[in-house]
Design a protein around this motif. Structure first.
Motif, PDB file in Angstrom:
ATOM      1  N   SER A   6       0.811  -1.221   0.000  1.00 40.22           N
ATOM      2  CA  SER A   6       0.000   0.000   0.000  1.00 40.22           C
ATOM      3  C   SER A   6       0.839   1.263   0.000  1.00 40.22           C
ATOM      4  O   SER A   6       0.321   2.353  -0.199  1.00 40.22           O
ATOM      5  N   SER A  19      -7.075  -0.259  -2.765  1.00 40.39           N
ATOM      6  CA  SER A  19      -8.397   0.127  -2.280  1.00 40.39           C
ATOM      7  C   SER A  19      -8.677  -0.406  -0.884  1.00 40.39           C
ATOM      8  O   SER A  19      -9.638   0.001  -0.239  1.00 40.39           O
ATOM      9  N   SER A  20      -7.838  -1.333  -0.409  1.00 35.56           N
ATOM     10  CA  SER A  20      -8.013  -1.913   0.921  1.00 35.56           C
ATOM     11  C   SER A  20      -6.658  -2.399   1.424  1.00 35.56           C
ATOM     12  O   SER A  20      -5.644  -2.296   0.732  1.00 35.56           O
ATOM     13  N   SER A  92     -11.127   0.633  11.989  1.00 37.79           N
ATOM     14  CA  SER A  92     -10.077   0.938  11.007  1.00 37.79           C
ATOM     15  C   SER A  92      -9.197   2.034  11.566  1.00 37.79           C
ATOM     16  O   SER A  92      -9.533   2.690  12.561  1.00 37.79           O
ATOM     17  N   GLY A 115      -6.946   9.336  -3.802  1.00 41.85           N
ATOM     18  CA  GLY A 115      -6.805   8.076  -3.088  1.00 41.85           C
ATOM     19  C   GLY A 115      -5.532   7.926  -2.293  1.00 41.85           C
ATOM     20  O   GLY A 115      -5.228   6.832  -1.808  1.00 41.85           O
ATOM     21  N   SER A 149      -1.709   4.756   0.196  1.00 47.42           N
ATOM     22  CA  SER A 149      -3.089   4.675  -0.279  1.00 47.42           C
ATOM     23  C   SER A 149      -4.045   4.850   0.895  1.00 47.42           C
ATOM     24  O   SER A 149      -3.819   4.297   1.978  1.00 47.42           O
ATOM     25  N   GLY A 151      -7.173   3.813   1.027  1.00 53.46           N
ATOM     26  CA  GLY A 151      -8.029   2.624   1.169  1.00 53.46           C
ATOM     27  C   GLY A 151      -7.652   1.729   2.346  1.00 53.46           C
ATOM     28  O   GLY A 151      -8.532   1.353   3.136  1.00 53.46           O
ATOM     29  N   GLN A 154      -8.823   2.805   5.659  1.00 55.44           N
ATOM     30  CA  GLN A 154     -10.270   2.703   5.856  1.00 55.44           C
ATOM     31  C   GLN A 154     -10.729   1.253   6.020  1.00 55.44           C
ATOM     32  O   GLN A 154     -11.902   1.007   6.289  1.00 55.44           O
ATOM     33  N   SER A 155      -9.811   0.308   5.878  1.00 58.72           N
ATOM     34  CA  SER A 155     -10.164  -1.114   5.983  1.00 58.72           C
ATOM     35  C   SER A 155     -10.447  -1.491   7.428  1.00 58.72           C
ATOM     36  O   SER A 155      -9.672  -1.168   8.330  1.00 58.72           O
TER      37      SER A 155
END
Length: 230
Positions: A6, A19-20, A92, A115, A149, A151, A154-155
């Motif tokens: 990431s 994204s995660s 998260s 992002g 990133s 994402g 936010q995971s």
């Protein structure tokens, strides 16, 4: 040591944007399984954001007790949360922090490119490296910070390995990235969820990277956690 997908040496964009935290979790899982295939006992040091994918990556079946029950050697014996958030299932990194502006500000730049978040090197020393006396080292560390990133931040955790693995928390008194009050609150919540967890808490007069400013102390803690009598 695992490299987090990431984080990128150049701002990620397009299909390379994470994204995660799934890729980070997979990288850690693969590294752990590789060591377990050698029958090794593992003390996992989870630093900073690494404790989040790390908590997700450690499965109950990886523990030494579980492997021994199946006739397998080695296993995970301890987790060390080194200046690292202790989050419960469903939480998260982003949800665990006080509200922050998502627009560009002096400390961090958000969504350039979309992002991502990038820490301004001018403020990194104040936040993360305020205990490092060598200005050249601070400049090198700050300049080496990679775009991240958004994402993965936010995971939400679906597993929290500290709930079933013996763990130690290392609180760094000068840490601007994970202030003492926030860390202590996270430990308080963890103990409400799992009484008896984090029986061992170590404290040091360091910022976010104690392995840079206090390497001998960190090594001593890890050797002690691993069972060595010092």
């Amino acid at each position: 040591m695992a490299t987090k997908p990431s984080a990128s040496p150049s701002p990620p964009s397009g299909p390379t944007l994470a994204s995660s935290f799934d890729a980070d979790v997979a990288a850690l899982t693969n590294l752990i399984n590789k060591q377990l295939s050698n029958g090794e006992d593992l003390v996992l040091v989870l630093w900073s954001y690494g404790s989040v994918p790390g908590s997700e990556a450690v499965l109950p079946t990886m523990l030494k007790s579980a492997r021994a029950a199946n006739g397998l050697p080695g296993g995970v014996v301890h987790l060390v949360f080194l200046a690292a958030p202790v989050l419960p299932i469903g939480m998260s990194v982003e949800k665990s922090r006080p509200p922050e502006p998502t627009e560009n500000n002096d400390i961090a730049t958000y969504n350039e490119p979309p992002g991502t978040v990038v820490i301004n090197p001018k403020f990194a020393g104040m936040i993360f490296y305020n205990d490092v006396e060598d200005a050249a080292v601070v400049k090198e560390l700050a300049g080496g910070m990679l775009p991240m990133s958004i994402g993965p931040l936010q995971s939400e955790l679906t597993r929290a390995a500290w709930m079933y693995t013996q763990s130690t928390a290392v609180i760094c008194e000068k840490d601007g990235g994970l202030p003492v009050e926030r860390y202590e609150k996270q430990l308080e919540v963890a103990r409400e969820i799992k009484p008896g967890c984090f029986e061992r808490v170590e404290r040091c007069n360091a910022a976010h990277v104690p392995f840079v400013s206090m390497p001998d102390w960190v090594v001593g803690v890890l050797r002690s956690v691993a069972g060595e009598k010092l």
